[in-house]
Design a protein around this motif. Structure first.
Motif, mmCIF file in Angstrom:
data_model
loop_
_atom_site.group_PDB
_atom_site.id
_atom_site.type_symbol
_atom_site.label_atom_id
_atom_site.label_comp_id
_atom_site.label_asym_id
_atom_site.label_seq_id
_atom_site.Cartn_x
_atom_site.Cartn_y
_atom_site.Cartn_z
ATOM 1 N N MET A 370 0.825 -1.205 0.000
ATOM 2 C CA MET A 370 0.000 0.000 0.000
ATOM 3 C C MET A 370 0.862 1.260 0.000
ATOM 4 S SD MET A 370 -3.173 -1.017 2.553
ATOM 5 C CE MET A 370 -2.089 -1.422 3.939
ATOM 6 N N GLU A 371 1.944 1.231 0.776
ATOM 7 C CA GLU A 371 2.825 2.395 0.828
ATOM 8 C C GLU A 371 3.480 2.652 -0.515
ATOM 9 O OE1 GLU A 371 6.728 3.979 3.344
ATOM 10 O OE2 GLU A 371 5.792 2.061 3.821
ATOM 11 N N MET A 372 3.823 1.592 -1.247
ATOM 12 C CA MET A 372 4.458 1.753 -2.538
ATOM 13 C C MET A 372 3.509 2.419 -3.541
ATOM 14 S SD MET A 372 6.522 -1.164 -4.674
ATOM 15 C CE MET A 372 5.073 -2.237 -4.687
ATOM 16 N N ARG A 373 2.239 1.997 -3.531
ATOM 17 C CA ARG A 373 1.269 2.610 -4.447
ATOM 18 C C ARG A 373 1.033 4.086 -4.102
ATOM 19 N NH1 ARG A 373 -1.329 -2.490 -3.654
ATOM 20 N NH2 ARG A 373 -2.667 -1.544 -2.051
ATOM 21 N N LYS A 374 0.904 4.371 -2.815
ATOM 22 C CA LYS A 374 0.669 5.756 -2.414
ATOM 23 C C LYS A 374 1.903 6.624 -2.642
ATOM 24 C CE LYS A 374 -2.838 4.549 1.017
ATOM 25 N NZ LYS A 374 -3.260 4.600 2.432
ATOM 26 N N ALA A 375 3.089 6.042 -2.457
ATOM 27 C CA ALA A 375 4.319 6.805 -2.699
ATOM 28 C C ALA A 375 4.466 7.146 -4.172
ATOM 29 C CB ALA A 375 5.530 6.017 -2.207
ATOM 30 N N ALA A 376 4.071 6.219 -5.067
ATOM 31 C CA ALA A 376 4.125 6.499 -6.501
ATOM 32 C C ALA A 376 3.181 7.645 -6.863
ATOM 33 C CB ALA A 376 3.781 5.243 -7.284
ATOM 34 N N ALA A 377 1.971 7.639 -6.290
ATOM 35 C CA ALA A 377 1.026 8.736 -6.545
ATOM 36 C C ALA A 377 1.555 10.051 -5.978
ATOM 37 C CB ALA A 377 -0.328 8.406 -5.934
ATOM 38 N N ARG A 378 2.226 10.000 -4.839
ATOM 39 C CA ARG A 378 2.781 11.220 -4.242
ATOM 40 C C ARG A 378 3.894 11.793 -5.110
ATOM 41 N NH1 ARG A 378 5.775 11.634 1.708
ATOM 42 N NH2 ARG A 378 6.543 13.782 1.437
ATOM 43 N N VAL A 379 4.756 10.916 -5.652
ATOM 44 C CA VAL A 379 5.830 11.391 -6.522
ATOM 45 C C VAL A 379 5.259 12.071 -7.755
ATOM 46 C CG1 VAL A 379 7.704 10.617 -8.037
ATOM 47 C CG2 VAL A 379 7.553 9.753 -5.710
ATOM 48 N N GLU A 380 4.218 11.481 -8.317
ATOM 49 C CA GLU A 380 3.602 12.081 -9.502
ATOM 50 C C GLU A 380 3.031 13.464 -9.183
ATOM 51 O OE1 GLU A 380 0.168 11.001 -12.847
ATOM 52 O OE2 GLU A 380 0.600 9.653 -11.165
ATOM 53 N N ALA A 381 2.353 13.574 -8.049
ATOM 54 C CA ALA A 381 1.780 14.865 -7.677
ATOM 55 C C ALA A 381 2.861 15.892 -7.347
ATOM 56 C CB ALA A 381 0.845 14.691 -6.485
ATOM 57 N N ASP A 382 3.887 15.494 -6.603
ATOM 58 C CA ASP A 382 4.959 16.429 -6.252
ATOM 59 C C ASP A 382 5.765 16.852 -7.475
ATOM 60 O OD1 ASP A 382 4.207 16.382 -3.618
ATOM 61 O OD2 ASP A 382 5.668 14.842 -3.036
ATOM 62 N N SER A 383 5.892 15.950 -8.463
ATOM 63 C CA SER A 383 6.600 16.316 -9.689
ATOM 64 C C SER A 383 5.868 17.424 -10.430
ATOM 65 C CB SER A 383 6.747 15.081 -10.585
ATOM 66 O OG SER A 383 7.507 14.085 -9.955
ATOM 67 N N VAL A 384 4.542 17.302 -10.517
ATOM 68 C CA VAL A 384 3.751 18.341 -11.170
ATOM 69 C C VAL A 384 3.857 19.656 -10.400
ATOM 70 C CG1 VAL A 384 1.419 19.022 -11.853
ATOM 71 C CG2 VAL A 384 2.191 16.665 -12.195
ATOM 72 N N ALA A 385 3.778 19.565 -9.053
ATOM 73 C CA ALA A 385 3.853 20.776 -8.233
ATOM 74 C C ALA A 385 5.219 21.449 -8.367
ATOM 75 C CB ALA A 385 3.567 20.435 -6.778
ATOM 76 N N SER A 386 6.275 20.667 -8.391
ATOM 77 C CA SER A 386 7.613 21.243 -8.512
ATOM 78 C C SER A 386 7.816 21.887 -9.878
ATOM 79 C CB SER A 386 8.663 20.153 -8.283
ATOM 80 O OG SER A 386 9.964 20.661 -8.441
ATOM 81 N N CYS A 387 7.289 21.254 -10.902
ATOM 82 C CA CYS A 387 7.420 21.819 -12.254
ATOM 83 C C CYS A 387 6.665 23.143 -12.368
ATOM 84 C CB CYS A 387 6.912 20.806 -13.279
ATOM 85 S SG CYS A 387 7.081 21.347 -14.993
ATOM 86 N N LEU A 388 5.448 23.181 -11.819
ATOM 87 C CA LEU A 388 4.676 24.419 -11.866
ATOM 88 C C LEU A 388 5.330 25.520 -11.044
ATOM 89 C CD1 LEU A 388 1.042 22.976 -11.580
ATOM 90 C CD2 LEU A 388 2.205 23.827 -13.629
ATOM 91 N N THR A 389 5.885 25.191 -9.895
ATOM 92 C CA THR A 389 6.560 26.191 -9.057
ATOM 93 C C THR A 389 7.778 26.763 -9.764
ATOM 94 O OG1 THR A 389 5.811 25.016 -7.071
ATOM 95 C CG2 THR A 389 7.599 26.594 -6.801
ATOM 96 N N ARG A 390 8.499 25.922 -10.476
ATOM 97 C CA ARG A 390 9.684 26.400 -11.207
ATOM 98 C C ARG A 390 9.256 27.324 -12.358
ATOM 99 N NH1 ARG A 390 14.819 22.715 -13.176
ATOM 100 N NH2 ARG A 390 15.980 24.421 -14.183
ATOM 101 N N GLN A 391 8.150 26.979 -13.018
ATOM 102 C CA GLN A 391 7.656 27.858 -14.074
ATOM 103 C C GLN A 391 7.226 29.207 -13.516
ATOM 104 O OE1 GLN A 391 4.567 25.775 -16.154
ATOM 105 N NE2 GLN A 391 5.965 24.235 -17.047
ATOM 106 N N LYS A 392 6.586 29.183 -12.369
ATOM 107 C CA LYS A 392 6.193 30.443 -11.728
ATOM 108 C C LYS A 392 7.419 31.263 -11.342
ATOM 109 C CE LYS A 392 1.742 28.906 -9.814
ATOM 110 N NZ LYS A 392 0.953 28.706 -8.560
#
Length: 442
Positions: A370-392
C-alpha cells in the motif's frame, strides 16, 4: 617486432588473469559468497564434524573390543618359584603375554539409545549449519538492499544538486536583466551549497553501507564490489495468509527442525540414563602365556618352550548389577530429565518466535504494498507541483524559497518511493523463503 607482439600478448594474458573474475555482483552471488566464506558457518561445520565423530564412536560400541598386553617384572628377595610353587630367595624375571576380547551383550539398551541420540545430534548439527547459512544470507540481503537504497539516495541528491546549479545560473542571468534581485541569487546559492553538502553526506552513508556488506560477506577490502541493481526491485508478488505461511515454515525451518532434533536426542539420553539401572552382561575370551627365568641360575627352560608350554585359553561371562554408586545414577537421571524439559521449552520458543516473525513479515509486506502505491502517486503529484513552481519562478510569480520547498518535497517523495520498493522486494523474498523457496540461487 614479433618478439614485441609476443610480450604484449603475455602481458595482456597476465592482466586478464589478475583481474577479478566477478565484475558486477548480484544479490544472490553476494549471499552465496557470504555463505561460503562466513567464519560462523565454518565454526558450525566443525561442530557438525564433532557430532559425526560421536556417532562413529556410538556405532563402534557395538563391536567387540580386542586388547593385547605385554608385561615384565623382576622379583628380588623372597618370592614363589613358578616352576616348583615353593618359596625362594633367588631373583626372578617374569614376562607375561596376553590377548583378550570382550563383547557386551546387554547393557539396558544404553548403546542402542546412545547411537540413535548421536544420529539425532548429527541431524541437529546439519540443521544448525543450514540455519547459520540462512541467517548470514538474510543479513547480506538486508545490507544489500540498504546499500542499493543509499546508491539511489545519492543519485537523487546529485540530481537535485544539478537542478539547483541550473537554477543558480538562471537566477544570475535573470538578475542581470533585472527580473530578479540579489536576494534570490543568494537564496539559490545557499540552496546549491546545501545540496552539495547533502551529496557529501549521502556518499558517506553509501560508504558505510558498502563496508557493512563487505564485513558480513568477509569480502577482501582491496577488491572492488560493484552491485547489480538493474533487476533488483522486480520480484513476484506473494499472496498468502500468515497462518498458512506459518505451517509451511514450521515444516522445514532449520531453527525449528534443529530444536526438534535436540528434543529427540534429549529423550534418547533420558532412556539411556534409565538403562543404567539395569544389569549389564558381557562375554569374553582370551589367550595368555608367560616366561620366567631365575637371574643367577643357569639351565632354565628356553623362551620358546615356555611360551608354548605356558599357553592357556579362557572364556568368561560376567554380570554387573548396579547397587549403589553415591547417587550418581539418580543425579544423571535427573539431569537428563531437565535436558528433556529444556529442549521442549526451546522447541516451543522457536515455534513462537517463528510465528511472530511470519506474522510481522506478512503484515509489513501488506503495508509496504500500500505504501508503494501511495508513494508512486505522491511522486507524480509532487513532480507536477515542482514543475509548476519552477515555471512560476521563471515568470516572477514564485520566490526562491518556494522553489526550494517544492524541490525538497519532491526529493523526499522519490526517496520514500525508492525505500518502499526496496522494502517490498526484501519482504517478498523473505515471505518466499518462509514458503519453502531457497533464499538464494546457487
Amino acid at each position: 617486432m614479433k618478439r614485441r607482439k609476443r610480450l604484449l600478448f603475455m602481458a595482456w594474458t597476465l592482466l586478464s588473469a589478475a583481474a577479478p573474475a566477478q565484475s558486477v555482483w548480484t544479490v544472490d552471488q553476494c549471499m552465496q559468497y557470504a555463505v561460503e566464506h562466513s567464519r560462523k558457518v565454518r565454526t558450525g561445520k566443525l561442530g557438525l564434524a564433532d557430532y559425526e565423530a560421536e556417532r562413529m564412536r556410538a556405532a563402534g560400541a557395538f563391536l567387540p573390543s580386542l586388547r593385547a598386553s605385554v608385561s615384565g617384572q623382576v622379583n628380588f628377595g623372597r618370592a614363589i618359584d613358578p616352576e616348583t610353587n615353593t618359596y625362594t630367595t633367588v631373583s626372578t624375571f617374569y614376562n607375561n603375554y596376553g590377548v583378550s576380547a570382550s563383547l557386551p551383550v546387554f547393557d539396558g539398551l544404553q548403546r542402542y539409545n546412545a547411537l540413535h541420540a548421536a544420529r539425532a545430534s548429527v541431524l541437529m548439527g546439519r540443521q544448525g549449519v543450514l540455519a547459520q547459512k540462512e541467517l548470514v544470507a538474510q543479513q547480506v540481503l538486508r545490507q544489500y538492499v540498504d546499500a542499493v537504497y543509499q546508491m539511489g539516495a545519492l543519485r537523487l541528491a546529485r540530481q537535485k544538486r544539478e537542478e539547483s546549479k541550473a537554477l543558480l545560473v538562471q537566477s544570475r542571468a535573470m538578475v542581470e536583466v533585472g527580473l530578479r534581485s540579489e536576494a534570490d541569487t543568494a537564496q539559490m546559492r545557499a540552496t546549491y551549497a546545501a545540496d552539495d553538502c547533502e551529496v557529501t553526506r549521502q556518499e558517506g552513508l553509501l560508504s558505510n553501507a558498502l563496508l557493512a556488506l563487505r564485513t558480513t560477506m568477509n569480502f577482501p577490502v582491496d577488491e572492488p564490489l560493484v552491485l547489480d541493481t538493474a533487476a533488483l526491485p522486480s520480484s513476484p508478488p506473494v499472496v498468502c495468509y500468515a497462518g498458512e505461511l506459518y505451517e509451511q515454515a514450521c515444516a522445514w525451518n532449520p531453527s525449528v527442525l534443529m530444536a526438534g532434533y535436540s528434543l529427540k536426542a534429549a529423550c534418547l539420553g533420558l532412556r539411556s540414563a534409565r538403562g543404567a539401572f539395569f544389569p549389564s552382561i558381557s562375554l569374553g575370551a582370551g589367550i595368555s602365556t608367560s616366561y620366567f627365568r631365575q637371574v643367577d641360575v643357569r639351565g632354565a627352560s628356553g623362551f620358546g618352550s615356555q611360551f608354548r608350554n605356558n599357553l592357556g585359553e579362557y572364556v568368561y561371562a560376567s554380570v554387573s548389577i548396579p547397587l549403589f554408586n553415591s547417587l550418581g545414577l539418580f543425579a544423571n537421571l535427573r539431569r537428563q530429565r531437565n535436558n528433556v524439559e529444556r529442549a521442549r521449552e526451546t522447541l516451543a520458543q522457536k515455534r513462537d518466535d517463528l510465528r511472530v516473525l511470519v506474522e510481522q513479515t506478512a503484515s509489513d509486506h501488506r503495508n509496504s504494498c500500500m505504501e508503494m502505491r501511495k508513494a508512486a502517486a505522491r511522486v507524480e503529484a509532487d513532480s507536477v507541483a515542482s514543475c509548476l513552481t519552477r515555471q512560476k519562478y521563471e515568470e516572477g510569480l514564485a520566490s526562491a524559497i518556494d522553489v526550494q520547498t517544492a524541490a525538497v518535497t519532491l526529493l523526499q517523495s522519490r526517496a520514500l518511493l525508492l525505500q518502499s520498493r526496496l522494502q517490498n522486494y526484501y519482504l517478498t523474498r523473505i515471505l518466499n523463503y518462509y514458503k519453502g523457496m531457497p533464499l538464494w540461487t546457487e
